[in-house]
Design a protein around this motif. Structure first.
Motif: not given
Length: 317
Positions: A261-267, A162-178
């Motif tokens: 959106a540079r959400s996976t731009l690790f050092y 029952g949660f909102s659908a959508g992939g985590w890969v394209g969401d800047p707010n979910r990439t680091v938690p993933m």
């Protein structure tokens, strides 16, 4: 009276001279260095040599195609005006501060469960340790990405719950938690170390605590955690250093772009972009040495503060 010539006394055979202790110690030292030669050559040629070269390049402008030009501290001053560099530190700090404690907590909880006696204990230990054998491999990152894209296993599970659908890969707010979930899933190595530490806790302590009326929570904080503090310190130090080195999974999941959106731009990812895509080797070397200094400073702080919370057996506090 006749005089008889007496035979001269025979000299006792002299014992063979033994080599002096100094000569023997020199010979033993020479044999030791001979066995160490392969390691010394590897250290000088593959570790110390490249580190010295990168330290020199950090003060130069070098693009692999022309001789390096000395620029002094210019590469280091550029770091403070580079927005991508600041973003890389933010993403990496979030990953380290959140991912490392969660991974250690998960490994400790599973180790405590596996420390109990039950059937099939060996199988479960092997099953929980198995993800750590593959490490941060490319294949695991590809599978992880396929699970979290639109229409993947995780997306379908969200829809069923029952949660909102959508992939985590394209969401800047979910990439680091993933990516944090990926590193937590590979908790086998610290789990095994925690399990070995739990085996060293005397059962008499738990029995005495039970006689005093202590419950499971009190036993954990009064016995288990203090006795495991050296193991916890060791795991914390190693996992913190490993967290700063994240690269493969972020590179694969973002397709080498550091997005969205540079959400996976690790050092280390940004260091790779600067050095091997933009060919700014001097700038990348400066970034590498800043990372070495930061990780070294954090390690020093951990060592300096361990006396406050790490309890070694036989040591009075």
């Amino acid at each position: 009276m006749t005089l008889t010539a007496e035979a001269p006394p025979t000299r006792a055979a002299r014992p063979a001279r033994r080599p002096s202790s100094r000569r023997r110690s020199l010979r033993e030292a020479g044999a030791g260095y001979a066995f160490l030669t392969p390691w010394l050559l590897g250290f000088l040629l593959l570790t110390a040599g490249p580190m010295a070269a990168s330290l020199y390049l950090a003060f130069t402008d070098y693009n692999l195609f022309a001789p390096p030009q000395w620029v002094g501290l210019e590469n280091f001053t550029r770091l403070f005006s580079d927005p991508n560099y600041t973003q890389a530190w933010k993403v990496t700090a979030l990953y380290v501060v959140v991912g490392t404690p969660v991974k250690l907590l998960a490994s400790l909880l599973v180790a405590m469960l596996l420390n109990n006696a039950f059937r099939g204990k060996g199988f479960y230990r092997s099953a929980f340790y198995l993800p750590s054998l593959v490490g941060a491999s490319v294949s695991i990152a590809i599978v992880w990405k396929a699970m979290f894209i639109d229409g993947g296993v995780v997306d379908r599970g969200q829809q069923l719950l029952g949660f909102s659908a959508g992939g985590w890969v394209g969401d800047p707010n979910r990439t680091v938690p993933m990516l944090i979930l990926l590193t937590v899933w590979q908790f086998g190595a610290p789990m095994v170390i925690f399990l070995a530490g739990l085996k060293q806790v005397p059962t008499e302590l738990y029995e005495a605590a039970a006689v005093d009326g202590a419950g499971p929570v009190r036993k954990f904080f009064r016995i288990t955690l203090p006795m495991l503090s050296p193991v916890l310190f060791f795991n914390l130090l190693l996992e913190t250093i490993h967290a700063f080195q994240i690269f493969n999974s972020a590179f694969i999941i973002s397709n080498g772009t550091g997005g969205p959106a540079r959400s996976t731009l690790f050092y280390t990812f940004y260091l790779y972009i600067r050095g091997f895509q933009d060919f700014q080797m001097g700038y990348a070397s400066a970034m590498a040495w800043v990372l070495v200094l930061v990780v070294g400073a954090i390690s020093l702080v951990l060592f300096q503060t361990q006396n406050r919370w790490v309890h070694y057996s036989g040591e009075s506090k």
